[in-house]
Design a protein around this motif. Structure first.
Motif, PDB file in Angstrom:
ATOM      1  N   LYS A 106      49.851  42.582  42.801  1.00 19.14           N
ATOM      2  CA  LYS A 106      51.144  42.029  43.175  1.00 19.14           C
ATOM      3  C   LYS A 106      50.991  40.979  44.275  1.00 19.14           C
ATOM      4  N   ALA A 107      50.122  41.275  45.253  1.00 16.87           N
ATOM      5  CA  ALA A 107      49.911  40.325  46.350  1.00 16.87           C
ATOM      6  C   ALA A 107      49.345  39.005  45.826  1.00 16.87           C
ATOM      7  N   GLN A 108      48.414  39.076  44.893  1.00 18.83           N
ATOM      8  CA  GLN A 108      47.841  37.852  44.323  1.00 18.83           C
ATOM      9  C   GLN A 108      48.875  37.087  43.509  1.00 18.83           C
ATOM     10  N   ARG A 109      49.729  37.811  42.812  1.00 19.48           N
ATOM     11  CA  ARG A 109      50.783  37.155  42.021  1.00 19.48           C
ATOM     12  C   ARG A 109      51.757  36.421  42.932  1.00 19.48           C
ATOM     13  N   LEU A 110      52.158  37.093  44.011  1.00 19.71           N
ATOM     14  CA  LEU A 110      53.101  36.465  44.942  1.00 19.71           C
ATOM     15  C   LEU A 110      52.465  35.278  45.648  1.00 19.71           C
ATOM     16  N   ALA A 111      51.171  35.407  45.965  1.00 20.73           N
ATOM     17  CA  ALA A 111      50.473  34.292  46.612  1.00 20.73           C
ATOM     18  C   ALA A 111      50.412  33.073  45.694  1.00 20.73           C
ATOM     19  N   ALA A 112      50.338  33.338  44.385  1.00 20.96           N
ATOM     20  CA  ALA A 112      50.317  32.242  43.412  1.00 20.96           C
ATOM     21  C   ALA A 112      51.726  31.760  43.072  1.00 20.96           C
ATOM     22  N   GLU A 113      52.735  32.387  43.705  1.00 19.13           N
ATOM     23  CA  GLU A 113      54.140  32.030  43.500  1.00 19.13           C
ATOM     24  C   GLU A 113      54.537  32.152  42.022  1.00 19.13           C
ATOM     25  N   LEU A 114      54.127  33.274  41.439  1.00 21.96           N
ATOM     26  CA  LEU A 114      54.454  33.553  40.047  1.00 21.96           C
ATOM     27  C   LEU A 114      55.379  34.766  39.962  1.00 21.96           C
ATOM     28  N   THR A 115      56.348  34.721  39.072  1.00 25.63           N
ATOM     29  CA  THR A 115      57.143  35.902  38.774  1.00 25.63           C
ATOM     30  C   THR A 115      56.331  36.795  37.844  1.00 25.63           C
ATOM     31  N   GLN A 116      56.795  38.026  37.667  1.00 24.27           N
ATOM     32  CA  GLN A 116      56.109  38.904  36.723  1.00 24.27           C
ATOM     33  C   GLN A 116      56.126  38.303  35.318  1.00 24.27           C
ATOM     34  N   GLN A 117      57.226  37.695  34.928  1.00 17.30           N
ATOM     35  CA  GLN A 117      57.309  37.098  33.600  1.00 17.30           C
ATOM     36  C   GLN A 117      56.351  35.928  33.459  1.00 17.30           C
ATOM     37  N   GLU A 118      56.243  35.111  34.497  1.00 12.90           N
ATOM     38  CA  GLU A 118      55.330  33.965  34.447  1.00 12.90           C
ATOM     39  C   GLU A 118      53.876  34.425  34.350  1.00 12.90           C
ATOM     40  N   LEU A 119      53.528  35.483  35.095  1.00 13.21           N
ATOM     41  CA  LEU A 119      52.174  36.014  35.006  1.00 13.21           C
ATOM     42  C   LEU A 119      51.935  36.632  33.630  1.00 13.21           C
ATOM     43  N   ALA A 120      52.950  37.303  33.112  1.00 14.21           N
ATOM     44  CA  ALA A 120      52.825  37.906  31.784  1.00 14.21           C
ATOM     45  C   ALA A 120      52.577  36.833  30.730  1.00 14.21           C
ATOM     46  N   ASP A 121      53.318  35.737  30.817  1.00 15.91           N
ATOM     47  CA  ASP A 121      53.135  34.639  29.851  1.00 15.91           C
ATOM     48  C   ASP A 121      51.734  34.042  29.960  1.00 15.91           C
ATOM     49  N   ALA A 122      51.270  33.869  31.196  1.00 11.53           N
ATOM     50  CA  ALA A 122      49.961  33.240  31.408  1.00 11.53           C
ATOM     51  C   ALA A 122      48.809  34.133  30.974  1.00 11.53           C
ATOM     52  N   ARG A 150      40.638  40.898  32.481  1.00 16.14           N
ATOM     53  CA  ARG A 150      39.977  39.594  32.349  1.00 16.14           C
ATOM     54  C   ARG A 150      41.002  38.468  32.286  1.00 16.14           C
ATOM     55  N   ARG A 151      42.079  38.697  31.505  1.00 16.26           N
ATOM     56  CA  ARG A 151      43.108  37.661  31.380  1.00 16.26           C
ATOM     57  C   ARG A 151      43.884  37.493  32.678  1.00 16.26           C
ATOM     58  N   LEU A 152      44.076  38.586  33.412  1.00 16.41           N
ATOM     59  CA  LEU A 152      44.753  38.493  34.707  1.00 16.41           C
ATOM     60  C   LEU A 152      43.904  37.690  35.693  1.00 16.41           C
ATOM     61  N   ASP A 153      42.607  37.939  35.698  1.00 18.59           N
ATOM     62  CA  ASP A 153      41.706  37.161  36.559  1.00 18.59           C
ATOM     63  C   ASP A 153      41.812  35.679  36.243  1.00 18.59           C
ATOM     64  N   MET A 154      41.830  35.347  34.964  1.00 13.87           N
ATOM     65  CA  MET A 154      41.908  33.943  34.567  1.00 13.87           C
ATOM     66  C   MET A 154      43.232  33.328  34.986  1.00 13.87           C
ATOM     67  N   ALA A 155      44.331  34.079  34.788  1.00 12.37           N
ATOM     68  CA  ALA A 155      45.657  33.552  35.106  1.00 12.37           C
ATOM     69  C   ALA A 155      45.842  33.356  36.609  1.00 12.37           C
ATOM     70  N   LEU A 156      45.230  34.235  37.404  1.00 12.15           N
ATOM     71  CA  LEU A 156      45.402  34.183  38.859  1.00 12.15           C
ATOM     72  C   LEU A 156      44.249  33.476  39.566  1.00 12.15           C
ATOM     73  N   ASN A 157      43.236  33.068  38.790  1.00 13.29           N
ATOM     74  CA  ASN A 157      42.074  32.396  39.365  1.00 13.29           C
ATOM     75  C   ASN A 157      41.409  33.269  40.426  1.00 13.29           C
ATOM     76  N   THR A 158      41.221  34.532  40.100  1.00 12.28           N
ATOM     77  CA  THR A 158      40.626  35.484  41.042  1.00 12.28           C
ATOM     78  C   THR A 158      39.187  35.839  40.654  1.00 12.28           C
ATOM     79  N   GLY A 159      38.531  34.950  39.932  1.00  7.61           N
ATOM     80  CA  GLY A 159      37.149  35.213  39.542  1.00  7.61           C
ATOM     81  C   GLY A 159      37.075  36.384  38.592  1.00  7.61           C
ATOM     82  N   ASN A 160      36.313  37.418  38.979  1.00  6.17           N
ATOM     83  CA  ASN A 160      36.252  38.634  38.164  1.00  6.17           C
ATOM     84  C   ASN A 160      36.643  39.866  38.971  1.00  6.17           C
ATOM     85  N   VAL A 161      37.434  39.633  40.022  1.00  3.80           N
ATOM     86  CA  VAL A 161      37.788  40.732  40.928  1.00  3.80           C
ATOM     87  C   VAL A 161      38.563  41.828  40.208  1.00  3.80           C
TER      88      VAL A 161
END
Length: 264
Positions: free
Chosen positions: A10-26, A50-61
């Motif tokens: 959630k913290a990474q999503r908010l830092a990327a200024e994405l809503t849950q729907q926007e992250l879901a789409d990505a 893996r897809r969440l890492d790609m969408a949030l640009n968090t490497g492989n965390v």
């Protein structure tokens, strides 16, 4: 599971200024699935992570620090209970006793009151109330759809005495007669079948991937790996093919309840 993972997501999503729907789409997921992961109710699959890492640009965390879903703990049913409330289709297999959502008060008290180590009367009351609360999902006439596969041993093993068994089996028969649930009995004569390892619950949802919950002695585990869920679904289907048809199962429920009610 610990909610550290969900909170970090959630913290990474908010830092990327994405809503849950926007992250879901990505990440090619549903918004509710993101919500459940963030709330700690779901563990993402490896592909989800893996897809969440790609969408949030968090490497492989997110992929590398997935909670260890190989660890099974006795109180893990809390996660399964929450999922049970959201499911649109529940398929149960019971090897030893009646599934919780179908239990009568007398049967539930007999099961919960004879545990080891013993529990106090107050604690038993609390456990019974919690179990009966789960059955309220059947108050809705349509959702969830519930199919139950019972090993015949569930009917033959007396829990709480003949009177309790007669009431419990009659309760299941009434639910079948009302069309609220389907119950199929696996005859003892079948012998070995693919679900003899323990209890299994398969749950399907409107907008989330399906899950399976397995339970054994002092342990329970939610599976959301697609390959594992698919395997368990296949086992369930194979076992169901050897069970009695609905009408024959209902007739057996009625006859068994009658036998218990006439027991001296």
């Amino acid at each position: 599971m610990s909610n550290i993972y969900g909170e970090w997501l959630k913290a990474q999503r908010l830092a990327a200024e994405l809503t849950q729907q926007e992250l879901a789409d990505a990440s090619v997921m549903t918004r509710s699935h993101i919500s459940h992961i963030e709330a700690g109710r779901r563990i993402p699959s490896k592909e989800d992570a893996r897809r969440l890492d790609m969408a949030l640009n968090t490497g492989n965390v997110l992929s590398s620090f997935l909670p260890d879903d190989d660890v099974a703990v006795a109180d893990y049913f809390e996660s399964a209970r929450l999922l049970e409330q959201q499911a649109v289709l529940i398929r149960e297999f019971a090897l030893s006793y009646v599934p919780g959502i179908l239990q009568t008060e007398g049967y539930a008290r007999a099961v919960l009151g004879t545990s080891f180590p013993p529990v106090s009367e107050e604690e038993c009351d609390r456990l019974v109330v919690t179990r009966l609360e789960r059955a309220k999902i059947l108050d809705d006439r349509l959702t969830p759809v519930v199919w139950v596969l019972l090993d015949e041993a569930v009917l033959r093993r007396t829990v709480g005495g003949p009177e309790v068994m007669a009431a419990q089996i009659s309760h299941m028969a009434r639910l079948v007669e009302a069309g609220r649930v389907r119950v199929h009995v696996m005859p003892l004569a079948v012998g070995f079948h693919p679900l003899m390892d323990g209890m299994l619950t398969l749950m399907s949802f409107e907008d989330q991937p399906p899950v399976a919950y397995g339970e054994g002695l002092r342990m329970g585990k939610v599976h959301d790996s697609p390959s594992v869920v698919q395997e368990l679904q296949g086992r369930y289907d194979l076992a169901l093919s050897d069970a009695l048809p609905l009408k024959e199962s209902l007739a057996l429920l009625r006859a068994t309840a009658k036998d218990y009610s006439h027991h001296d």
